[in-house]
Design an enzyme around this catalytic site. Structure first.
Site, PDB file in Angstrom:
ATOM      1  N   HIS A  58       0.873  -3.308   4.269  1.00  0.00           N
ATOM      2  CA  HIS A  58       2.125  -3.751   3.480  1.00  0.00           C
ATOM      3  C   HIS A  58       2.366  -2.439   2.284  1.00  0.00           C
ATOM      4  O   HIS A  58       2.999  -2.502   2.097  1.00  0.00           O
ATOM      5  CB  HIS A  58       2.485  -5.251   3.127  1.00  0.00           C
ATOM      6  CG  HIS A  58       3.624  -5.826   2.583  1.00  0.00           C
ATOM      7  ND1 HIS A  58       5.765  -5.847   3.427  1.00  0.00           N
ATOM      8  CD2 HIS A  58       4.631  -4.896   1.465  1.00  0.00           C
ATOM      9  CE1 HIS A  58       6.044  -5.951   2.485  1.00  0.00           C
ATOM     10  NE2 HIS A  58       5.594  -5.869   2.131  1.00  0.00           N
ATOM     11  N   GLU A  59       1.687  -3.526   0.991  1.00  0.00           N
ATOM     12  CA  GLU A  59       1.602  -1.898   0.134  1.00  0.00           C
ATOM     13  C   GLU A  59       1.373  -1.188   0.116  1.00  0.00           C
ATOM     14  O   GLU A  59       2.084  -0.079   0.265  1.00  0.00           O
ATOM     15  CB  GLU A  59       0.603  -2.501  -1.183  1.00  0.00           C
ATOM     16  CG  GLU A  59       1.280  -4.806  -0.964  1.00  0.00           C
ATOM     17  CD  GLU A  59       2.467  -4.784  -1.412  1.00  0.00           C
ATOM     18  OE1 GLU A  59       3.187  -3.795  -1.866  1.00  0.00           O
ATOM     19  OE2 GLU A  59       2.703  -6.227  -1.386  1.00  0.00           O
TER      20      GLU A  59
END
Length: 266
Positions: A58-59
């Site tokens: 996600h990051e």
């Protein structure tokens, strides 16, 4: 051509921590498939490892999109290594989201990468950077749900598919919740570039508490039942017996009987 031209950039080399998380995910998945060890603990390890892997991805998606948008600083900050220790707020971004799924079964990724927005030109680029994270969760969830659509509850590996189903549910939940236009979440980040300066400044005061506000709202019985019963299980219902596997996975995952609301709560 020098060696520096062909060897991988150190700021983009996948971290050992991420490889360890993948190894735990694969090993626990194998144990569940083969029926080795305690099924409840196996599902717990499988889901936790998968959830942490998804947080890293996600990051990474935020950082990678920012890199292509013009912020070359994300490389030197270590955001492209998939190392959770390199992120700005490891507790806010990894510890709290992990606590949320353990205590309440609520999947909420936190903000972790610091993007130098001044390097990026164009509102659409800013919106895409914010949208990249939830998109990863949704795609991850769909990748898990598609195989489940072909598996019945009479399978010879129910615990394995229960873990897959519950992890898939968390991914879909994370994608949807993070698209809520609440300051501090990516949904707000998508629309923020299009707001006036006065509105952005006013909403900035709420941002540090946005994730906690959403978490607390889901403790409300009415909101909880609508979100999980209608939205989440409605989506899972499109993929065969995924809802049944997710429910079974939730039971196995919370073997310690310490759920404080969220999925199956209230």
């Amino acid at each position: 051509m020098s060696l520096t031209d062909v060897r991988p950039h150190s700021d983009r080399k996948i971290s050992v921590i991420f490889w360890v998380l993948l190894a735990v995910l694969a090993t626990s998945g194998w144990a569940l498939w083969s029926g080795w060890g305690n099924a409840k603990f196996g599902v717990f390890l499988f889901v936790v490892a998968g959830w942490l892997v998804s947080l890293c991805l996600h990051e990474y998606a935020h950082a990678r999109t920012a890199l292509h948008g013009g912020d070359i600083s994300v490389g030197t900050k270590g955001y492209l290594t998939l190392n959770p220790l390199k992120y700005t707020h490891p507790i806010y971004s990894f510890v709290l989201p992990l606590v949320f799924i353990i205590l309440g079964g609520i999947a909420l990724p936190g903000g972790a990468v610091f993007i130098e927005r001044g390097r990026i030109q164009g509102k659409w680029k800013h919106s895409l950077i914010s949208a990249a994270g939830p998109a990863v969760n949704i795609l991850f969830g769909l990748a898990l749900l598609l195989p489940l659509a072909t598996v019945g509850t009479d399978t010879a590996h129910p615990e394995f598919f229960a873990g897959v189903g519950y992890l898939a549910m968390l991914q879909i939940m994370a994608g949807i919740l993070n698209l809520v236009p609440m300051p501090g979440l990516d949904g707000y980040g998508i629309i923020e570039p299009w707001l006036s300066y006065a509105n952005r400044r006013a909403f900035a005061n709420i941002a540090p508490y946005g994730m906690m506000i959403v978490f607390l709202l889901l403790w409300n019985a009415t909101i909880n039942q609508w979100f999980f019963g209608t939205v989440i299980f409605g989506i899972l219902g499109w993929f065969g017996d995924s809802a049944a596997f997710a429910a079974y996975g939730n039971t196995l995952f919370h073997f310690f009987h310490f759920s404080l609301g969220g999925f199956g709560g209230n």
